[in-house]
Design a protein around this motif. Structure first.
Motif, PDB file in Angstrom:
ATOM      1  N   LYS A 178       0.826  -1.222   0.000  1.00 17.44           N
ATOM      2  CA  LYS A 178       0.000   0.000   0.000  1.00 17.44           C
ATOM      3  C   LYS A 178       0.858   1.270   0.000  1.00 17.44           C
ATOM      4  O   LYS A 178       0.617   2.206   0.746  1.00 17.44           O
ATOM      5  CB  LYS A 178      -0.951   0.009   1.198  1.00 17.44           C
ATOM      6  CG  LYS A 178      -1.882  -1.190   1.242  1.00 17.44           C
ATOM      7  CD  LYS A 178      -2.814  -1.140   2.446  1.00 17.44           C
ATOM      8  CE  LYS A 178      -3.755  -2.345   2.459  1.00 17.44           C
ATOM      9  NZ  LYS A 178      -4.689  -2.309   3.609  1.00 17.44           N
ATOM     10  N   SER A 198       2.789   4.669  -1.811  1.00 15.35           N
ATOM     11  CA  SER A 198       2.495   5.753  -2.748  1.00 15.35           C
ATOM     12  C   SER A 198       3.801   6.098  -3.453  1.00 15.35           C
ATOM     13  O   SER A 198       4.733   6.605  -2.840  1.00 15.35           O
ATOM     14  CB  SER A 198       1.951   6.984  -2.013  1.00 15.35           C
ATOM     15  OG  SER A 198       1.657   8.018  -2.923  1.00 15.35           O
ATOM     16  N   GLY A 250      -6.216  10.839  -5.841  1.00 17.67           N
ATOM     17  CA  GLY A 250      -6.333  10.285  -4.499  1.00 17.67           C
ATOM     18  C   GLY A 250      -6.412  11.333  -3.414  1.00 17.67           C
ATOM     19  O   GLY A 250      -6.584  11.013  -2.242  1.00 17.67           O
ATOM     20  N   SER A 274      -1.619   4.368  -6.245  1.00 15.30           N
ATOM     21  CA  SER A 274      -0.836   4.729  -5.062  1.00 15.30           C
ATOM     22  C   SER A 274      -1.817   5.160  -3.975  1.00 15.30           C
ATOM     23  O   SER A 274      -2.791   5.864  -4.253  1.00 15.30           O
ATOM     24  CB  SER A 274       0.114   5.887  -5.376  1.00 15.30           C
ATOM     25  OG  SER A 274       1.155   5.484  -6.236  1.00 15.30           O
ATOM     26  N   LYS A 275      -1.574   4.728  -2.757  1.00 17.17           N
ATOM     27  CA  LYS A 275      -2.456   5.115  -1.646  1.00 17.17           C
ATOM     28  C   LYS A 275      -1.904   6.370  -0.983  1.00 17.17           C
ATOM     29  O   LYS A 275      -0.823   6.339  -0.375  1.00 17.17           O
ATOM     30  CB  LYS A 275      -2.589   3.997  -0.625  1.00 17.17           C
ATOM     31  CG  LYS A 275      -3.626   4.309   0.453  1.00 17.17           C
ATOM     32  CD  LYS A 275      -3.988   3.104   1.291  1.00 17.17           C
ATOM     33  CE  LYS A 275      -5.139   3.446   2.236  1.00 17.17           C
ATOM     34  NZ  LYS A 275      -5.548   2.290   3.066  1.00 17.17           N
ATOM     35  N   TYR A 291      -6.816   7.676   0.490  1.00 11.51           N
ATOM     36  CA  TYR A 291      -7.505   7.191  -0.705  1.00 11.51           C
ATOM     37  C   TYR A 291      -6.514   6.804  -1.795  1.00 11.51           C
ATOM     38  O   TYR A 291      -5.436   7.380  -1.908  1.00 11.51           O
ATOM     39  CB  TYR A 291      -8.458   8.257  -1.244  1.00 11.51           C
ATOM     40  CG  TYR A 291      -9.545   8.666  -0.283  1.00 11.51           C
ATOM     41  CD1 TYR A 291     -10.430   7.720   0.247  1.00 11.51           C
ATOM     42  CD2 TYR A 291      -9.696   9.998   0.120  1.00 11.51           C
ATOM     43  CE1 TYR A 291     -11.428   8.090   1.132  1.00 11.51           C
ATOM     44  CE2 TYR A 291     -10.697  10.377   1.011  1.00 11.51           C
ATOM     45  CZ  TYR A 291     -11.551   9.420   1.515  1.00 11.51           C
ATOM     46  OH  TYR A 291     -12.532   9.788   2.386  1.00 11.51           O
ATOM     47  N   TYR A 292      -6.944   5.853  -2.608  1.00 14.03           N
ATOM     48  CA  TYR A 292      -6.141   5.421  -3.743  1.00 14.03           C
ATOM     49  C   TYR A 292      -6.321   6.345  -4.938  1.00 14.03           C
ATOM     50  O   TYR A 292      -7.433   6.810  -5.211  1.00 14.03           O
ATOM     51  CB  TYR A 292      -6.525   4.003  -4.162  1.00 14.03           C
ATOM     52  CG  TYR A 292      -5.838   2.926  -3.358  1.00 14.03           C
ATOM     53  CD1 TYR A 292      -4.597   2.433  -3.736  1.00 14.03           C
ATOM     54  CD2 TYR A 292      -6.435   2.402  -2.209  1.00 14.03           C
ATOM     55  CE1 TYR A 292      -3.960   1.441  -2.991  1.00 14.03           C
ATOM     56  CE2 TYR A 292      -5.812   1.416  -1.466  1.00 14.03           C
ATOM     57  CZ  TYR A 292      -4.575   0.940  -1.867  1.00 14.03           C
ATOM     58  OH  TYR A 292      -3.944  -0.028  -1.127  1.00 14.03           O
ATOM     59  N   GLU A 306     -10.696   3.526  -0.168  1.00 16.11           N
ATOM     60  CA  GLU A 306      -9.712   3.354   0.897  1.00 16.11           C
ATOM     61  C   GLU A 306      -9.012   2.003   0.821  1.00 16.11           C
ATOM     62  O   GLU A 306      -7.968   1.807   1.436  1.00 16.11           O
ATOM     63  CB  GLU A 306     -10.374   3.509   2.268  1.00 16.11           C
ATOM     64  CG  GLU A 306     -10.888   4.916   2.541  1.00 16.11           C
ATOM     65  CD  GLU A 306     -11.457   5.065   3.932  1.00 16.11           C
ATOM     66  OE1 GLU A 306     -10.763   5.640   4.791  1.00 16.11           O
ATOM     67  OE2 GLU A 306     -12.585   4.595   4.167  1.00 16.11           O
ATOM     68  N   GLU A 307      -9.575   1.073   0.055  1.00 20.38           N
ATOM     69  CA  GLU A 307      -8.995  -0.239  -0.140  1.00 20.38           C
ATOM     70  C   GLU A 307      -8.881  -0.537  -1.623  1.00 20.38           C
ATOM     71  O   GLU A 307      -9.709  -0.097  -2.431  1.00 20.38           O
ATOM     72  CB  GLU A 307      -9.832  -1.330   0.549  1.00 20.38           C
ATOM     73  CG  GLU A 307      -9.932  -1.173   2.061  1.00 20.38           C
ATOM     74  CD  GLU A 307      -8.582  -1.321   2.755  1.00 20.38           C
ATOM     75  OE1 GLU A 307      -7.702  -2.045   2.220  1.00 20.38           O
ATOM     76  OE2 GLU A 307      -8.401  -0.700   3.823  1.00 20.38           O
ATOM     77  N   LEU A 308      -7.867  -1.297  -1.987  1.00 22.19           N
ATOM     78  CA  LEU A 308      -7.650  -1.676  -3.378  1.00 22.19           C
ATOM     79  C   LEU A 308      -8.427  -2.959  -3.643  1.00 22.19           C
ATOM     80  O   LEU A 308      -7.955  -4.061  -3.379  1.00 22.19           O
ATOM     81  CB  LEU A 308      -6.158  -1.868  -3.656  1.00 22.19           C
ATOM     82  CG  LEU A 308      -5.778  -2.271  -5.079  1.00 22.19           C
ATOM     83  CD1 LEU A 308      -6.348  -1.304  -6.102  1.00 22.19           C
ATOM     84  CD2 LEU A 308      -4.269  -2.373  -5.222  1.00 22.19           C
TER      85      LEU A 308
END
Length: 370
Positions: free
Chosen positions: A48, A50, A112, A175-176, A182-183, A200-202
């Motif tokens: 997770k 960025s 994001g 990228s988070k 956020y992604y 918020e999740e991939l």
């Protein structure tokens, strides 16, 4: 699927820089060693992270342009947020509509956090300045305008000539963001920016849709762009950059030469021999000559003597009757931002084995990424 996504990103956006940028927990970005590969991106997705990728290849070519739209930070925490969001959506939708009308394929990405990235990719790497010329033509033809008190746009490349070092970069899709949580992710070209969702999740669906968008994306080439705009984009060569790129720091292992030795070597270079002669004869220097001397020397850093460059500059200016230590120190500090072009510095380095045998040029540019 993580690896497949990484392969597509590297194919479309990848460069040969052996560096990348990773966002830290406090939201800042830090330059890291390591080529961005499919395996690296797979691991980044699993953890997770960025990640931002640098735009410039080591041979001064680029594979993409990026238009980075953002709400200004001053509008995020007040009553203007909603107004700024509407202006952001309008500007991005307008720009994408114009690109589509021109027949220029693009990638649209929610960053994001507070904006969008619009990427235009090339089938083959093109010269840095040619890329800038294309970027400026696109902006002109699209007639993009927006309320500058609400939103801003960062352009990649920033200017017609590359800076020294690795240059600038942009955060990659999926990228988070460390601050917003956020992604970033790609949207279909026909999706309106105002219909975005915050993830918020991939999820499997989000990853799959981004892979499909990358698989469907088509890059463009220079001949096609010339056909679209009815113009010819000049092919620039490396000599163009040698005259205008900037050296921002020079490091030497040790301060192993003095003023007499430096002037002796300057005499072997025609452009600098006159300057060396004036210093030796204590003839008055013009303001431009003083700036040149400071620009050539002030950013040399010696590992065994941190104040070496300032001491050397004082030694030079001490040769003249109007020398004043306090005024000289102040002037040196004020002129630190006066960077001499690579072409000018090259003459100095080439004519002085005392310096050129021991120095490496490094970029001290401060990078910021959305």
């Amino acid at each position: 699927m993580y690896h497949k996504f990484g392969q597509l990103v590297c194919e479309i956006l990848g460069t040969n820089q052996n560096y990348h940028v990773e966002q830290q927990d406090d939201g800042t970005y830090r330059k890291k060693n390591g080529l961005v590969t499919a395996n690296f991106l797979k691991e980044s997705l699993e953890n997770k992270r960025s990640i931002a990728i640098y735009q410039k290849n080591t041979d001064l070519t680029i594979k993409w342009l990026c238009f980075d739209f953002d709400i200004l930070k001053g509008c995020l925490e007040n009553e203007q947020r909603d107004i700024a969001q509407k202006e952001l959506d309008r500007a991005v939708d307008y720009f994408c509509h114009e690109l589509k009308s021109l027949g220029i394929p693009y990638l649209l990405e929610f960053s994001g956090n507070r904006g969008f990235h619009v990427w235009i990719t090339f089938e083959d790497p093109i010269n840095y300045q040619t890329g800038y010329d294309i970027q400026q033509t696109i902006l002109k033809e699209c007639g993009l305008s927006f309320q500058e008190q609400l939103i801003g746009i960062d352009l990649y490349p920033h200017s017609a000539t590359p800076s020294g070092g690795v240059g600038s970069g942009v955060k990659l899709p999926l990228s988070k963001h460390k601050k917003s949580g956020y992604y970033s992710y790609l949207l279909l070209p026909n999706e309106q920016s105002k219909l975005i969702q915050r993830h918020e999740e991939l999820s499997f669906h989000l990853l799959k849709s981004n892979i499909e968008i990358l698989e469907q994306h088509r890059s463009i080439n220079r001949p096609k762009l010339e056909e679209i705009f009815g113009t010819f984009f000049e092919s620039h060569n490396d000599e163009d950059f040698l005259q205008s790129s900037r050296i921002k720091s020079i490091k030497v292992e040790r301060a192993g030469f003095n003023l007499s030795e430096l002037l002796l070597h300057w005499k072997s270079s025609a452009p600098l021999s006159k300057l060396a002669s004036k210093i030796e004869k204590k003839e008055n220097l013009s303001n431009a000559e003083r700036k040149l001397i400071v620009g050539l020397i002030c950013n040399i850093t010696a590992r065994d003597n941190s104040s070496f460059s300032h001491e050397l500059l004082h030694e030079i200016f001490k040769q003249f009757d109007n020398y004043n230590p306090e005024i000289t120190s102040s002037a040196i500090v004020s002129l630190r931002s006066f960077y001499v072009s690579v072409w000018q510095s090259h003459l100095t380095l080439r004519s002085s084995s005392l310096i050129s045998d021991r120095l490496s040029v490094v970029s001290m540019r401060t990078c910021s990424f959305e």
